[in-house]
Design an enzyme around this catalytic site. Structure first.
Site, short mmCIF file in Angstrom:
data_model
loop_
_atom_site.label_atom_id
_atom_site.label_comp_id
_atom_site.label_asym_id
_atom_site.label_seq_id
_atom_site.Cartn_x
_atom_site.Cartn_y
_atom_site.Cartn_z
CE LYS A 14 -2.43 -1.06 3.75
NZ LYS A 14 -1.91 -2.40 4.13
NE ARG A 89 -4.78 -1.55 9.67
CZ ARG A 89 -3.62 -1.00 9.29
NH1 ARG A 89 -3.60 0.23 8.81
NH2 ARG A 89 -2.52 -1.67 9.37
NE ARG A 128 6.97 -2.85 6.20
CZ ARG A 128 5.66 -2.65 6.08
NH1 ARG A 128 5.15 -2.22 4.95
NH2 ARG A 128 4.85 -2.90 7.09
NE ARG A 134 5.83 -0.52 10.41
CZ ARG A 134 4.67 -0.54 9.77
NH1 ARG A 134 4.56 0.08 8.62
NH2 ARG A 134 3.64 -1.17 10.28
NE ARG A 146 1.73 -5.14 11.52
CZ ARG A 146 2.87 -5.06 10.82
NH1 ARG A 146 3.92 -5.75 11.19
NH2 ARG A 146 2.94 -4.28 9.78
P1 AMP Z 1 0.41 0.38 9.21
O1 AMP Z 1 1.59 1.28 9.06
O2 AMP Z 1 -0.73 0.81 8.34
O3 AMP Z 1 0.74 -1.07 9.05
O4 AMP Z 1 -0.12 0.57 10.72
C1 AMP Z 1 0.69 0.26 11.83
C2 AMP Z 1 -0.17 0.08 13.06
O5 AMP Z 1 -0.89 1.29 13.34
C3 AMP Z 1 -1.26 -0.99 12.95
O6 AMP Z 1 -0.77 -2.31 13.25
C4 AMP Z 1 -2.25 -0.50 14.00
O7 AMP Z 1 -1.80 -0.78 15.32
C5 AMP Z 1 -2.19 1.01 13.82
N1 AMP Z 1 -3.18 1.48 12.81
C6 AMP Z 1 -2.89 2.10 11.63
N2 AMP Z 1 -4.02 2.40 10.97
C7 AMP Z 1 -5.05 1.96 11.74
C8 AMP Z 1 -6.47 1.95 11.60
N3 AMP Z 1 -7.07 2.46 10.52
N4 AMP Z 1 -7.21 1.40 12.60
C9 AMP Z 1 -6.62 0.89 13.72
N5 AMP Z 1 -5.29 0.85 13.92
C10 AMP Z 1 -4.51 1.37 12.94
#
Ligand code: AMP
Length: 192
Positions: A14, A89, A128, A134, A146
């Site tokens: 993404k 999400r 990654r 991260r 996740r």
């Molecule tokens: P990402 O970088 O999109 O993989 O997001 C990293 C982490 O941020 C996720 O594992 C969640 O803990 C939190 N997070 C990001 N976006 C959301 C969302 N829309 N709803 C809930 N948690 C989120």
């Protein structure tokens, strides 16, 4: 003017494809994951609320995420369109997003769903993790949480957009350019 949801499991590409979409269509990018990481880095109250969920690979509660997105939309009301990356999400977030956009007299044009098999996702996330720094990418157990959160809570969002005839499923395995060509074709078929 178009608003796009870029949808897919962690590791689907993404972030990478968002960059291409932004440069081609001039949309304002909102990545809720990036915004949370910024809050974490700055030690804000919102960052403190999100940290334990993020560290464990769990979703941050809806009201926290939705409030953050609402603020972002209000601060960027002059944008010609948005690309939502990692949001919504949950179905509750998708419903809230429709309401927020309605207040701004606009709506989601299409939801691009990147389809990648689970084995490939794990491989990409672990890879990654070696360079991204991260913590949530560096441990197979957290990666599994996740992916499980995605399957349980996020996948139903696909049906939400299917019911609105807005879902475009794209094969997320291939070269970055070939995947982007498919995405661009879908976006253009939804542009008014
Ligand atoms: P990402 O970088 O999109 O993989 O997001 C990293 C982490 O941020 C996720 O594992 C969640 O803990 C939190 N997070 C990001 N976006 C959301 C969302 N829309 N709803 C809930 N948690 C989120």
């Amino acid at each position: 003017m178009i608003n796009i949801v870029l949808f897919g499991p962690p590791g689907a590409g993404k972030g990478t494809q968002s960059e291409n979409i932004i440069s081609q269509y001039g949309l304002k990018h909102i990545s809720t994951g990036d915004l949370f990481r910024k809050h974490l880095g700055e030690g804000t109250a919102l960052g403190v609320k999100a940290r334990s969920f993020m560290d464990n690979g769990k979703l941050v509660p809806d009201e926290v995420v939705i409030g953050m997105v609402e603020d972002f939309l209000n601060e960027n009301s002059d944008a010609k369109g948005f690309i939502f990356d990692g949001f919504p999400r949950t179905v509750a977030q998708a419903e809230a997003l429709d309401e927020l956009l309605e207040k701004h007299n606009t709506e989601i044009g299409c939801m691009i769903m990147l389809d990648v098999p689970q084995d490939e996702l794990k491989k990409r996330l672990l890879e990654r993790g070696k360079t991204s720094g991260r913590v949530d990418d560096q441990n197979e157990e957290k990666i599994n949480v996740r992916i499980q959160e995605y399957l349980n809570k996020t996948l139903p969002v696909a049906a939400f957009y299917e019911n609105q005839n807005k879902t475009c499923k794209i094969n997320g395995v291939g070269t970055i350019d070939s995947i982007f060509a498919d995405i661009a074709a879908s976006i253009e078929s939804h542009m008014v």
